[in-house]
Design a protein around this motif. Structure first.
Motif, short mmCIF file in Angstrom:
data_model
loop_
_atom_site.label_atom_id
_atom_site.label_comp_id
_atom_site.label_asym_id
_atom_site.label_seq_id
_atom_site.Cartn_x
_atom_site.Cartn_y
_atom_site.Cartn_z
N VAL A 279 -11.61 13.23 37.20
CA VAL A 279 -11.95 13.92 38.44
C VAL A 279 -13.30 13.38 38.91
N TYR A 280 -13.42 13.09 40.20
CA TYR A 280 -14.66 12.56 40.77
C TYR A 280 -15.15 13.56 41.81
N VAL A 281 -16.37 14.05 41.63
CA VAL A 281 -17.01 14.94 42.61
C VAL A 281 -18.00 14.08 43.37
N GLY A 282 -17.76 13.88 44.64
CA GLY A 282 -18.61 12.97 45.40
C GLY A 282 -19.05 13.55 46.72
N GLY A 283 -19.96 12.82 47.34
CA GLY A 283 -20.48 13.21 48.64
C GLY A 283 -20.76 11.97 49.45
N TYR A 284 -21.87 11.33 49.15
CA TYR A 284 -22.32 10.16 49.90
C TYR A 284 -21.27 9.05 49.83
N HIS A 285 -20.70 8.71 50.97
CA HIS A 285 -19.68 7.66 51.10
C HIS A 285 -18.57 7.78 50.07
N ILE A 286 -18.09 8.99 49.86
CA ILE A 286 -16.98 9.20 48.92
C ILE A 286 -15.75 8.41 49.34
N GLU A 287 -15.61 8.17 50.63
CA GLU A 287 -14.44 7.44 51.11
C GLU A 287 -14.34 6.04 50.52
N PRO B 19 -8.06 11.90 21.48
CA PRO B 19 -8.81 12.83 22.32
C PRO B 19 -8.25 14.24 22.18
N ARG B 20 -9.11 15.19 22.37
CA ARG B 20 -8.66 16.57 22.32
C ARG B 20 -7.57 16.76 23.35
N ARG B 21 -6.62 17.58 23.02
CA ARG B 21 -5.47 17.81 23.90
C ARG B 21 -5.96 18.19 25.30
N GLY B 22 -5.48 17.46 26.29
CA GLY B 22 -5.80 17.76 27.67
C GLY B 22 -7.22 17.42 28.10
N MET B 23 -7.95 16.61 27.30
CA MET B 23 -9.32 16.29 27.68
C MET B 23 -9.35 15.51 28.99
N LYS B 24 -10.27 15.89 29.83
CA LYS B 24 -10.45 15.18 31.10
C LYS B 24 -11.92 14.84 31.26
N ALA B 25 -12.17 13.94 32.18
CA ALA B 25 -13.55 13.57 32.52
C ALA B 25 -13.82 14.07 33.94
N ILE B 26 -14.98 14.65 34.12
CA ILE B 26 -15.44 15.05 35.45
C ILE B 26 -16.68 14.22 35.73
N LEU B 27 -16.56 13.36 36.73
CA LEU B 27 -17.63 12.43 37.08
C LEU B 27 -18.36 12.95 38.30
N CYS C 273 -13.65 19.03 28.41
CA CYS C 273 -14.11 18.14 29.48
C CYS C 273 -15.27 17.30 29.00
N LEU C 274 -15.32 16.09 29.48
CA LEU C 274 -16.50 15.25 29.35
C LEU C 274 -17.08 15.18 30.76
N ILE C 275 -18.31 15.61 30.93
CA ILE C 275 -18.94 15.64 32.25
C ILE C 275 -20.04 14.58 32.25
N SER C 276 -20.02 13.72 33.26
CA SER C 276 -20.96 12.61 33.29
C SER C 276 -21.40 12.31 34.72
N ASP C 277 -22.65 11.88 34.84
CA ASP C 277 -23.10 11.31 36.10
C ASP C 277 -22.44 9.94 36.26
N THR C 278 -22.47 9.41 37.48
CA THR C 278 -21.87 8.10 37.71
C THR C 278 -22.92 7.02 37.92
N ASP C 279 -24.14 7.29 37.51
CA ASP C 279 -25.19 6.29 37.68
C ASP C 279 -25.74 5.82 36.33
N ILE C 280 -24.96 6.04 35.27
CA ILE C 280 -25.39 5.60 33.94
C ILE C 280 -24.27 4.77 33.30
N LEU C 281 -24.67 3.83 32.48
CA LEU C 281 -23.71 3.02 31.75
C LEU C 281 -23.69 3.46 30.30
N TYR C 282 -22.51 3.51 29.72
CA TYR C 282 -22.38 3.79 28.30
C TYR C 282 -21.14 3.08 27.80
#
Length: 166
Positions: free
Chosen positions: A57-65, A4-12, A102-111
């Motif tokens: 990293v996870y950006v959430g709202g609905y029932h993030i807890e 992976p590219r140096r320091g690559m992160k995922a933002i979900l 960064c790899l940015i992805s929704d959390t409602d898709i499978l891959y």
């Protein structure tokens, strides 16, 4: 597999409403829906891990807890306006995280990890993954349209055939 590219992160991006029940204790975000015996977020995290991405990293709202409880190793950002959120608004919550690859992805898709590995191994500055027509069940109000010529992206938008062109 390329490293992976140096320091690559995922933002979900998991800010949207998932399964809503009268009893809120039985409600949960889309990332926690099950598919083939595993939760969608488990599939995503496996694909990321197999591709060498461990900073998530996870950006959430609905029932993030509920996501925080199940996945304590993720870093979380709460999107207080999740009910009216857009991807742009969600990414504004994590501007400080957009400091490198960064790899940015929704959390409602499978891959599968093979797709993530292709993204990670690419030398392109920007990559866009697209679900082909008939390959997913995206509600019309959530669809993002992409105008393509071969592998080249000509435009992205949400309004009919007259997409902005780059």
């Amino acid at each position: 597999m390329s490293a992976p590219r140096r320091g690559m992160k995922a933002i979900l991006l998991g800010f949207e409403r998932g399964v809503r029940r009268i009893d809120a204790s039985k409600s949960y975000p889309t990332a926690l829906k099950e598919s083939s015996g595993r939760q969608v977020l488990d599939w995503i995290l496996s694909a990321l891990e197999e591709s060498g991405i461990r900073d998530v990293v996870y950006v959430g709202g609905y029932h993030i807890e509920k996501v925080m409880e199940r996945y304590p190793n993720l870093r979380f950002y709460y999107h207080a306006r999740w009910e009216r959120a857009t991807h742009h608004g969600a990414l504004n919550r994590v501007l400080s995280e957009l400091d490198g690859p960064c790899l940015i992805s929704d959390t409602d898709i499978l891959y599968r990890s093979a797709l993530v590995k292709r993204f990670v191994g690419s030398k392109a500055d920007v990559l866009l993954g697209v679900v082909e027509p008939g390959q997913g069940s995206i509600p019309p109000d959530k669809r993002v349209l992409v105008k393509l010529r071969g592998d080249r992206v000509l435009g992205v938008g949400s309004k009919g055939p007259d997409l902005p062109t780059y």
